[in-house]
Design an enzyme around this catalytic site. Structure first.
Site, PDB file in Angstrom:
ATOM      1  N   ASN A  11     -17.764  15.524  56.476  1.00 56.46           N
ATOM      2  CA  ASN A  11     -16.599  15.733  55.618  1.00 56.46           C
ATOM      3  C   ASN A  11     -15.968  17.046  56.070  1.00 56.46           C
ATOM      4  OD1 ASN A  11     -14.775  16.301  53.597  1.00 56.46           O
ATOM      5  ND2 ASN A  11     -16.322  16.628  51.998  1.00 56.46           N
ATOM      6  N   LYS A  13     -13.255  18.407  55.263  1.00 55.35           N
ATOM      7  CA  LYS A  13     -12.504  19.128  54.219  1.00 55.35           C
ATOM      8  C   LYS A  13     -11.154  19.611  54.785  1.00 55.35           C
ATOM      9  CE  LYS A  13     -16.801  20.153  51.904  1.00 55.35           C
ATOM     10  NZ  LYS A  13     -17.562  21.010  50.988  1.00 55.35           N
ATOM     11  N   HIS A 101     -14.898  13.577  45.208  1.00 49.70           N
ATOM     12  CA  HIS A 101     -15.679  14.728  45.670  1.00 49.70           C
ATOM     13  C   HIS A 101     -15.640  15.813  44.591  1.00 49.70           C
ATOM     14  CE1 HIS A 101     -16.859  18.296  47.880  1.00 49.70           C
ATOM     15  NE2 HIS A 101     -17.459  17.482  48.725  1.00 49.70           N
ATOM     16  N   GLU A 103     -15.208  18.876  44.668  1.00 49.47           N
ATOM     17  CA  GLU A 103     -14.092  19.831  44.778  1.00 49.47           C
ATOM     18  C   GLU A 103     -12.828  19.233  44.169  1.00 49.47           C
ATOM     19  OE1 GLU A 103     -14.550  20.471  48.973  1.00 49.47           O
ATOM     20  OE2 GLU A 103     -16.403  21.567  48.566  1.00 49.47           O
ATOM     21  N   GLU A 173     -24.261  14.565  45.317  1.00 54.81           N
ATOM     22  CA  GLU A 173     -24.061  15.933  45.775  1.00 54.81           C
ATOM     23  C   GLU A 173     -24.145  16.886  44.583  1.00 54.81           C
ATOM     24  OE1 GLU A 173     -21.674  16.013  49.661  1.00 54.81           O
ATOM     25  OE2 GLU A 173     -20.207  15.760  48.075  1.00 54.81           O
ATOM     26  N   GLY A 179     -21.902  23.870  49.910  1.00 55.27           N
ATOM     27  CA  GLY A 179     -21.335  25.058  50.543  1.00 55.27           C
ATOM     28  C   GLY A 179     -22.045  26.349  50.177  1.00 55.27           C
ATOM     29  N   SER A 219     -25.270  21.386  51.558  1.00 61.73           N
ATOM     30  CA  SER A 219     -25.962  22.300  52.480  1.00 61.73           C
ATOM     31  C   SER A 219     -26.932  21.584  53.411  1.00 61.73           C
ATOM     32  CB  SER A 219     -26.659  23.425  51.709  1.00 61.73           C
ATOM     33  OG  SER A 219     -25.699  24.203  51.009  1.00 61.73           O
TER      34      SER A 219
END
Ligand code: PGA
Length: 258
Positions: A11, A13, A101, A103, A173, A179, A219
């Site tokens: 991904n 991003k 996702h 985010e 996730e 991250g 991660s």
């Protein structure tokens, strides 16, 4: 026995211009061998602006790499300035679209309801959604992981057919692991993923639960991927930061170390 082929997807991003994206996919391809692709489905999800370019090099060089987008709207077309429809992505030969996702949930107001609409629209356009779910740190610390993940899974997947549930990809996730360099323990991730699989079984029956591929994300790197892949319910990974480095990503795909 299950025959789920592991799926490891980068991904990217909001990274990489279309020119940088071309260079990255070419490098990933160069570093992988046919036997890697036999063992693992490899995918990349570039930004919208790079999809066309990456698709062109994948096709012209016959790369066995799946193409995904990172988001879409659920409508086919209309007055939705700044949005991209599932049909547009299907025409670009995207096979996958990431939906929900964390985010997007945290920063752009996505809810289980919009994720559910997107998942249905992605299937309707002939692609496969990668539906993301996961708990926050506060929720984890409050012992709410199972409840939160269960609620997200039921609501995000509501109304999908048994066949769709079997074809689906889900990315578990944990938000606190994305991250941060702080990955979940493989055993904990496996336990939550087994719960998600059980919910898919309740929604769509045993064949769907057996077929659905559930990735871990958060991660993931070359140094920890093998410990996740050793878990019986983990069928791959959605990889953020580490997928931007071709060598690291290739090592992740080659987690078996052969
Ligand atoms: P990360 O991101 O690998 O950088 O933690 C994972 C993701 O957001 O999909």
């Amino acid at each position: 026995m299950t025959t789920r082929k592991p799926f490891i997807c980068g991904n990217w991003k909001m990274h990489k211009t279309h020119l940088e994206a071309i260079a990255l996919v070419q490098k990933v391809h160069y570093l992988l061998r046919p036997q890697d692709h036999d063992a693992v489905e490899v995918g990349v999800a570039p930004a919208f602006t790079a999809l066309r370019s990456v698709q062109t090099v994948i096709e012209s060089d016959n790369m066995p790499i799946s193409l995904g987008a990172q988001n879409c709207h659920w409508q086919d077309h209309g007055a939705f300035t700044g949005e991209v429809s599932p049909g547009m992505l299907a025409k670009l030969k995207c096979q996958y679209v990431i939906a929900g996702h964390s985010e997007r949930r945290a920063l752009f107001g996505e809810t289980d309801e919009t994720v559910n609409k997107k998942a249905k629209a992605i299937f309707a356009a002939g692609m496969t959604p990668i539906v993301c779910i996961g708990e926050s740190l506060e929720q984890k610390d409050a012992g709410l992981t199972e409840e939160i993940v269960g609620t997200q899974a039921r609501a995000s997947l509501a109304g999908l057919t048994s066949e769709q549930l079997g074809q689906l990809v889900i990315a578990y996730e944990p938000v606190w692991a994305i991250g941060t360099g702080r990955n979940a323990l493989p055993e904990d991730a496996n336990q939550t993923i087994a719960l998600i699989r059980k919910i898919v079984g309740e929604l769509g029956g045993a064949p769907a639960a057996n077929a659905v591929r559930i990735q871990y994300g958060g991660s993931v790197k070359a140094a920890n991927i093998a410990s996740f892949m050793a878990m019986p319910d983990i069928d791959g990974a959605l990889v953020g930061g580490a997928s931007l480095d071709a060598e690291e990503f290739a090592l992740i795909v080659r987690y078996r170390g052969d």
